[in-house]
Design a protein around this motif. Sequence first.
Motif, mmCIF file in Angstrom:
data_model
loop_
_atom_site.group_PDB
_atom_site.id
_atom_site.type_symbol
_atom_site.label_atom_id
_atom_site.label_comp_id
_atom_site.label_asym_id
_atom_site.label_seq_id
_atom_site.Cartn_x
_atom_site.Cartn_y
_atom_site.Cartn_z
ATOM 1 N N ASP A 74 38.194 46.622 36.572
ATOM 2 C CA ASP A 74 38.060 46.467 38.021
ATOM 3 C C ASP A 74 37.812 45.007 38.385
ATOM 4 O O ASP A 74 38.367 44.504 39.361
ATOM 5 C CB ASP A 74 36.926 47.338 38.558
ATOM 6 C CG ASP A 74 37.306 48.812 38.610
ATOM 7 O OD1 ASP A 74 38.510 49.135 38.523
ATOM 8 O OD2 ASP A 74 36.388 49.640 38.742
ATOM 9 N N ILE A 75 36.977 44.321 37.600
ATOM 10 C CA ILE A 75 36.725 42.903 37.882
ATOM 11 C C ILE A 75 38.011 42.101 37.694
ATOM 12 O O ILE A 75 38.361 41.274 38.529
ATOM 13 C CB ILE A 75 35.588 42.350 36.990
ATOM 14 C CG1 ILE A 75 34.257 43.008 37.383
ATOM 15 C CG2 ILE A 75 35.494 40.829 37.125
ATOM 16 C CD1 ILE A 75 33.096 42.636 36.478
ATOM 17 N N LEU A 76 38.728 42.363 36.618
ATOM 18 C CA LEU A 76 39.953 41.610 36.337
ATOM 19 C C LEU A 76 41.076 41.905 37.324
ATOM 20 O O LEU A 76 41.793 40.995 37.739
ATOM 21 C CB LEU A 76 40.447 41.914 34.923
ATOM 22 C CG LEU A 76 39.664 41.294 33.783
ATOM 23 C CD1 LEU A 76 40.136 41.863 32.454
ATOM 24 C CD2 LEU A 76 39.777 39.776 33.807
ATOM 25 N N ASN A 77 41.245 43.163 37.686
ATOM 26 C CA ASN A 77 42.444 43.569 38.419
ATOM 27 C C ASN A 77 42.248 43.927 39.888
ATOM 28 O O ASN A 77 43.220 43.999 40.626
ATOM 29 C CB ASN A 77 43.087 44.770 37.708
ATOM 30 C CG ASN A 77 43.445 44.437 36.274
ATOM 31 O OD1 ASN A 77 44.006 43.385 35.994
ATOM 32 N ND2 ASN A 77 43.094 45.313 35.352
ATOM 33 N N LYS A 78 41.011 44.168 40.304
ATOM 34 C CA LYS A 78 40.795 44.644 41.670
ATOM 35 C C LYS A 78 39.785 43.840 42.477
ATOM 36 O O LYS A 78 39.813 43.877 43.703
ATOM 37 C CB LYS A 78 40.329 46.105 41.645
ATOM 38 C CG LYS A 78 41.314 47.067 41.036
ATOM 39 C CD LYS A 78 40.740 48.460 41.002
ATOM 40 C CE LYS A 78 41.692 49.426 40.307
ATOM 41 N NZ LYS A 78 41.098 50.767 40.182
ATOM 42 N N SER A 79 38.858 43.174 41.825
ATOM 43 C CA SER A 79 37.710 42.595 42.539
ATOM 44 C C SER A 79 38.110 41.571 43.593
ATOM 45 O O SER A 79 37.623 41.617 44.728
ATOM 46 C CB SER A 79 36.710 41.986 41.559
ATOM 47 O OG SER A 79 37.288 40.890 40.865
#
Length: 149
Positions: A74-79
Amino acid sequence: MIKGLYETHIQVSSLENAVIFYTEILGLKLAHQDENRRIAFLWVGKEKEFMLGLWEQKENLQTRHFAFTADKDDILNKSVTFLKSKNLNPYNFLKNGNEKPMVFAWMPALAIYFNDPDGNQLELISILEGDARPELGILSYEEWLEKTS
């Protein structure tokens, strides 16, 4: 004896605005609000697992820092997209204009930062698998993968 951190408290300039920000923008759940004391308590994650206290402070507001646990993917791809969609400005620890999450090699952990409306510094963080490599300092996730694979 100590197993974790249960709650933290921060000061906010407007309790109403802060409750809206943390519930409607970030998705935390209101647990209790005390209008007489001008404080609110919010559940972070599952109810009764972690709590954030918001204390209205009209003068001499002191900003703080704390981190929310998040999934690495989530941090890499959405945050960044999520934060921008909420009109929040993501930044890395180095504050060098790059919006990409960075790795703290001494932990190791992946993190991205943003501020609440009062200037409290918030962070999304995920502990990474593998051994700590403090000699690598703070680097991009791509650099971390190159140097540790």
